[in-house]
Write an enzyme that holds these catalytic residues in place. Structure first.
Site, PDB file in Angstrom:
ATOM      1  N   LEU A  71       2.336  -0.413   3.330  1.00  0.00           N
ATOM      2  CA  LEU A  71       3.146  -0.225   4.542  1.00  0.00           C
ATOM      3  C   LEU A  71       4.022   0.645   3.831  1.00  0.00           C
ATOM      4  O   LEU A  71       4.610   0.714   2.960  1.00  0.00           O
ATOM      5  CB  LEU A  71       3.588  -1.726   4.789  1.00  0.00           C
ATOM      6  CG  LEU A  71       2.411  -3.240   5.067  1.00  0.00           C
ATOM      7  CD1 LEU A  71       3.568  -4.104   5.990  1.00  0.00           C
ATOM      8  CD2 LEU A  71       1.636  -2.977   6.090  1.00  0.00           C
ATOM      9  N   ASP A  72       4.222   1.577   5.404  1.00  0.00           N
ATOM     10  CA  ASP A  72       4.959   2.743   5.208  1.00  0.00           C
ATOM     11  C   ASP A  72       6.576   1.637   5.138  1.00  0.00           C
ATOM     12  O   ASP A  72       6.714   0.368   5.237  1.00  0.00           O
ATOM     13  CB  ASP A  72       5.271   3.313   6.332  1.00  0.00           C
ATOM     14  CG  ASP A  72       4.269   4.289   6.176  1.00  0.00           C
ATOM     15  OD1 ASP A  72       3.711   4.655   4.948  1.00  0.00           O
ATOM     16  OD2 ASP A  72       3.585   4.686   7.722  1.00  0.00           O
ATOM     17  N   ARG A  73       8.120   2.546   4.185  1.00  0.00           N
ATOM     18  CA  ARG A  73       8.409   1.653   4.219  1.00  0.00           C
ATOM     19  C   ARG A  73       9.185   1.199   5.472  1.00  0.00           C
ATOM     20  O   ARG A  73      10.099   0.324   6.434  1.00  0.00           O
ATOM     21  CB  ARG A  73       9.937   2.581   3.763  1.00  0.00           C
ATOM     22  CG  ARG A  73      11.216   2.484   3.590  1.00  0.00           C
ATOM     23  CD  ARG A  73      12.060   3.342   4.115  1.00  0.00           C
ATOM     24  NE  ARG A  73      12.355   5.097   3.133  1.00  0.00           N
ATOM     25  CZ  ARG A  73      11.988   5.206   2.460  1.00  0.00           C
ATOM     26  NH1 ARG A  73      13.494   3.966   1.193  1.00  0.00           N
ATOM     27  NH2 ARG A  73      12.149   6.248   0.942  1.00  0.00           N
TER      28      ARG A  73
END
Length: 260
Positions: A71-73
């Protein structure tokens, strides 16, 4: 203790000792509610990420769990980890075979022209010295499909549900921008007027994307299924649990996979 599923502790017995909120736990799988702003893998800046917390997510097993996907930050919500190498391989195969049902929620400024649809735009990675790297539609890009539905519009912002059938980098963010013409709120990369790299942008908050639900079946075992509650910044904009109709969400996931 050995990595024996029969001896695995339950979610209820370890929840208080977990460094992250637990959504699902058994002898093979672990789903955590990833906070927005926390990376999955270590960064050059030395920020604490999911992988650094993994030793504290063993719950009696010798091996720390490993993230099955990314997942993106900025993205919050459901993140699946495997508790042994065999499970890691099988779960990865399930993702590749599109057997994992994923549902994301995102907030955009404005409202889409229709109530629902499917974005089918191949994505290719590009970069420049000025802007850094990003994903954009291109003839040489990899296939990317995202089903979506508008759930509600409140004070000029809309809550959308997204079901990605492929797992390309930044897929939902890029599809919202290039496919709908409406970027996710506060996205520093996929927005109009960007003239600098993301770290130099003046975004007012994190990109408003949330991994709401993840589920898949396993032969001979109970299904893995987890749901992450609506995050606080979504609620602050008026989109709370009461905004969601579970029948609508379930129907979108099933329709996407039936037509994918």
């Amino acid at each position: 203790m050995s990595n024996d599923p029969a001896n695995a502790p339950t979610l209820e017995t370890v929840a208080e000792d977990s460094p992250l909120p637990l959504l699902f736990l058994d002898g093979e799988a672990l789903v955590v509610d990833k906070p927005a702003g926390m990376p999955v893998t270590p960064t050059k800046a030395g920020e604490q990420g999911i992988e650094q917390l993994a030793p504290d997510l063993r719950f009696g097993f010798r091996r720390p769990p490993e993230a099955v996907h990314r997942l993106d930050r900025d993205t919050s919500g459901c993140l699946l980890l495997a508790r042994n190498p065999g499970a890691l391989k099988r779960f990865g195969q399930a993702f590749a075979a599109r057997e994992v049902h994923k549902l994301y929620l995102g907030i955009i400024a404005g409202a889409p022209q229709s109530e629902s649809g499917c974005i089918d735009l191949p994505l290719d990675k590009v970069s420049s010295e000025t802007l850094g790297w990003w994903m954009q539609p291109g003839d040489n890009g990899k296939a990317a499909r995202t089903f979506w539905r508008c759930l509600a519009t409140i004070q000029g912002n809309s809550l959308l549900a997204f079901v990605p059938l492929t797992g390309r980098t930044h897929q939902i963010r890029a599809h919202a921008y290039f496919g709908l013409g409406l970027p996710l709120l506060h996205d520093p990369v996929y927005r109009n007027g960007r003239t600098a790299k993301p770290e130099d942008s003046a975004a007012k908050g994190r990109t408003l994307l949330h991994s709401r639900h993840i589920a898949f079946t396993r032969p001979g075992k109970n299904a893995v299924s987890a749901t992450a509650s609506m995050p606080r910044d979504f609620v602050n904009l008026g989109f709370d649990e009461a905004t969601l109709d579970q029948t609508v969400l379930d129907g979108l996931v099933l329709a996407a996979h039936d037509n994918g």
